[in-house]
Design an enzyme around this catalytic site. Sequence first.
Site, PDB file in Angstrom:
ATOM      1  N   GLU A 362       0.756  -1.465   0.040  1.00 28.52           N
ATOM      2  CA  GLU A 362      -0.238   0.166  -0.146  1.00 28.52           C
ATOM      3  C   GLU A 362       0.796   1.215  -0.098  1.00 28.52           C
ATOM      4  O   GLU A 362       0.599   2.292   0.558  1.00 28.52           O
ATOM      5  CB  GLU A 362      -0.901  -0.023   1.075  1.00 28.52           C
ATOM      6  CG  GLU A 362      -2.159  -1.288   1.172  1.00 28.52           C
ATOM      7  CD  GLU A 362      -3.186  -0.932   2.145  1.00 28.52           C
ATOM      8  OE1 GLU A 362      -3.468   0.027   2.480  1.00 28.52           O
ATOM      9  OE2 GLU A 362      -3.616  -1.853   2.621  1.00 28.52           O
ATOM     10  N   GLU A 366       9.397   4.610   1.151  1.00 29.65           N
ATOM     11  CA  GLU A 366       9.714   5.846   0.103  1.00 29.65           C
ATOM     12  C   GLU A 366       8.736   6.508  -0.644  1.00 29.65           C
ATOM     13  O   GLU A 366       8.958   7.800  -0.936  1.00 29.65           O
ATOM     14  CB  GLU A 366      10.876   5.055  -0.752  1.00 29.65           C
ATOM     15  CG  GLU A 366      12.135   4.686  -0.092  1.00 29.65           C
ATOM     16  CD  GLU A 366      11.845   3.436   0.451  1.00 29.65           C
ATOM     17  OE1 GLU A 366      12.917   2.813   1.499  1.00 29.65           O
ATOM     18  OE2 GLU A 366      10.689   2.529   0.402  1.00 29.65           O
TER      19      GLU A 366
END
Length: 383
Positions: A362, A366
Site C-alpha cells: 500500500e 519511500e
Amino acid sequence: MPGFALDPRQAAWCAELRTLAAQRLRPLAEQGEPGRVNRPLLARLGELGLIDRLFTSSPATAGGTPSALDLCLLRESLAHGCTEAETALALQGLGGYPVLRSGSAVQRDRWLARVRAGRAVAAFALTEPDAGSDAAALALRAAPDGDGWRLTGEKCWISNAPEADFYTVFARTGEAPGARGVTAFLVPADRPGLTGRPLDMLAPHAIGALAFDGVRVGPQDLLGEPGGGFKVAMDTLNLFRPSVGAFAVGMAQAALDAALAHTAGRVAFGGVLADLQSVAHRVAEMATRVEAARLLVYAAASAYDEGAPDVPRRAAMAKLLATETAQYVVDHAVQLHGARALQRGHLLEHLYREVRAPRVYEGASEVQRTIIARELYRKEAAR
C-alpha cells in the site's frame, strides 16, 4: 481535531476486541494452513459482525463513509491478539470497498452481503511485476472488444490470490496517459481466461499471481467510469492507509507488552533485566515511539472522517511512522528476549515475520516520504 484519549466506549470496545482476538480468533487462526485463505476464520469474523464494520456508514464521517477511526481501532485491537484475523478482515475491506463506493446496484447486491458475512473472499488486484509503488505505470491492458474489453497481462503479489472469489482489477484502457488511462473492474474468479498461482512469501496469508489471457469484461463489470480507476484505487487506499499504521501499532504494542513482561521477570546479573538502565531506557524508547505512532494514526483517521483537505499527507505520515516504528519495536523486543524469541512458534518470531511487509505494501515507506514532501511543497507554492 480531538486530542486523544479514547472515550470510555471506544476504550471498552478495544478491550473487548483484544480479548476476542486472543480467545476466540487465535485458535481458529492456528488451525489454518500457512499461505492459504482461512475460510473458517473469515466466516467467524463475519458471524461476529466485524467485517460489517468496514462497510457501515457512520453519521460522524464526511459523506456517510465508514469511519476511518473505527477501522483503525478495530485493526489495532485485532492485531494485538491475532494478526491473521486482522489481515483477513482488512483484505475483505480492501477488495470490497471499491464495490461499495463505485459498484453498481447489481454488483453490490451480488457480492457485498457475502463479503460482509465472510462467505465470499475479496481481493484488491493493483500491483504488477513492474508496477508496484508506481501504480500509474500499470501495464495490464484492456483492449476494446465490442461494448466491452479483453484483459491481457499479469498481476503479482495479490493478497488472497489465487483463492479469492472476485478481484477488484485495475487495467489500462488508455483514455489518457498515466493514471488517467486506468479503469477499475470487478472480475469474478471463474471468468474464462483468468488463472492464478500461489507465491511462497514471508507473510503467512495467501498471496499469489494472476494471469489474464483475453479475459472478457463488459460495462456491467465496471467499477466507476472508464478512465476513473486510479481515483477508485486512491479512494480505497486513502481510507485504508492510516489503518495499515493501526495494524502496525497493534503488533508493536504486542511486542512491547511481551518485552515488559520478560524484562520485569527475567533474572540476570544479580537482579531482573528491568533493573539495568540500558534495558529500561530501551523499553522507554519503544513505548514512546509506539504512543507517538498511535496518536499520528488516530489523527490521520480523524482527518479522513472530518473530510479534511490534507488527508493524503496525514495518511502517509501515519503509515510511514507506524510501520517503521513497529519494525523497530519488534526488533528490539527480540533482542531483549534473546534466542527464545527466535524459536518457531514464539510470539515475537511470528511478529518478526509479519512486521516486515507493511513497510512495502500500500505504498512503500519511500513512496510515503514522496507523498509527504509533495504535499508540503504544494502547500508552500500556494502561499
